[in-house]
Motif scaffolding. Structure first.
Motif, mmCIF file in Angstrom:
data_model
loop_
_atom_site.group_PDB
_atom_site.id
_atom_site.type_symbol
_atom_site.label_atom_id
_atom_site.label_comp_id
_atom_site.label_asym_id
_atom_site.label_seq_id
_atom_site.Cartn_x
_atom_site.Cartn_y
_atom_site.Cartn_z
ATOM 1 N N GLN A 133 65.815 -39.514 -14.708
ATOM 2 C CA GLN A 133 64.564 -39.815 -15.414
ATOM 3 C C GLN A 133 64.750 -39.624 -16.916
ATOM 4 O O GLN A 133 64.344 -40.478 -17.703
ATOM 5 N N ARG A 135 62.545 -44.547 -13.213
ATOM 6 C CA ARG A 135 61.208 -44.429 -13.792
ATOM 7 C C ARG A 135 60.849 -42.964 -14.035
ATOM 8 O O ARG A 135 61.117 -42.113 -13.203
ATOM 9 N N ASP A 136 60.206 -42.733 -15.169
ATOM 10 C CA ASP A 136 59.754 -41.375 -15.469
ATOM 11 C C ASP A 136 58.240 -41.239 -15.345
ATOM 12 O O ASP A 136 57.679 -40.189 -15.624
ATOM 13 N N ASP A 137 57.571 -42.316 -14.906
ATOM 14 C CA ASP A 137 56.117 -42.263 -14.730
ATOM 15 C C ASP A 137 55.723 -41.787 -13.330
ATOM 16 O O ASP A 137 54.547 -41.637 -13.032
ATOM 17 N N LEU A 138 56.714 -41.525 -12.490
ATOM 18 C CA LEU A 138 56.450 -41.030 -11.144
ATOM 19 C C LEU A 138 56.791 -39.545 -11.075
ATOM 20 O O LEU A 138 57.797 -39.099 -11.641
ATOM 21 N N ASP A 139 55.973 -38.813 -10.365
ATOM 22 C CA ASP A 139 56.193 -37.389 -10.165
ATOM 23 C C ASP A 139 57.489 -37.167 -9.385
ATOM 24 O O ASP A 139 57.787 -37.906 -8.441
ATOM 25 N N SER A 182 61.305 -51.919 -14.482
ATOM 26 C CA SER A 182 60.650 -51.541 -15.741
ATOM 27 C C SER A 182 59.136 -51.650 -15.587
ATOM 28 O O SER A 182 58.636 -52.527 -14.892
ATOM 29 N N ARG A 183 58.454 -50.718 -16.202
ATOM 30 C CA ARG A 183 57.000 -50.697 -16.153
ATOM 31 C C ARG A 183 56.441 -51.650 -17.195
ATOM 32 O O ARG A 183 56.966 -51.775 -18.281
#
Length: 193
Positions: A137, A143-147, A191-192
């Motif tokens: 992450q 992805r770093d938007d997921l816990d 990618s977000r």
């Protein structure tokens, strides 16, 4: 006192490895150690609790050996597939860890252990693996938007599929594991917008 506890632990580990959980009883363990059955309960509240402590120790050793054998700089998908393969091979080759596949036994053991410890779940994948995913992450590889707990749950789900290969279909199972790992990694690297 610690010597007796260690003797019980080591002897039980050997007996569980040879006879399995179901066919090993407390009197087998205490006989080899040279103590009375009642003395066993001064150290462990149950055979189940002792087995889970042995199982968890073996699981930690397996995860450490896996982490020591991989190249952390590999492509995440390639690395994930290797982690899964090494984990399955390690579980199958260790007689204690192989008890994981005995659904009748292991589900009850895990439930009882959680109740005794007052915990919601036992995390068999955490430790070094979670650190690796956190690193990915940070490096922007996933992805770093997921816990991180959600990410770990994806991988735990993939590993848990191994206990259901008969229902899935043994002939399809290796391919399904590989594709599931790929699908999860593709979702984590998308990618977000």
């Amino acid at each position: 006192m610690e010597d007796k506890k260690l003797a019980i632990f080591n002897n039980a580990k050997e007996l569980f490895s040879i006879k399995g959980f179901k066919d090993t009883n407390v009197s087998n363990i205490t006989k080899e150690v040279g103590i009375a059955v009642g003395t066993f309960y001064n150290y462990y509240s149950s055979k189940e609790k002792l087995f889970m402590e042995i199982f968890l120790e073996e699981n930690v050793k397996l995860k450490k050996s896996i982490m020591d054998s991989i190249d952390l700089n590999d492509d995440p998908l390639k690395l994930l597939k290797k982690l899964i393969a090494l984990n399955i091979t390690g579980m199958n080759s260790n007689p204690i860890l192989r008890q994981w596949y005995n659904k009748d036994v292991f589900g009850k053991l895990e439930q009882q252990y959680r109740e005794e410890k007052g915990i919601d779940k036992v995390d068999f994948m955490y430790g070094s693996f979670v650190e690796l995913f956190k690193q990915w992450q940070t490096e922007g590889k996933i992805r770093d938007d997921l816990d991180i707990e959600l990410i770990m749950a994806f991988f735990t789900a993939i590993i848990n599929m191994d206990t259901h290969k008969e229902e899935i279909g043994v002939e399809h199972f290796p391919h399904i594991m590989e594709y599931m790992a790929e699908f999860v990694m593709n979702g984590l690297t998308v990618s977000r917008k």
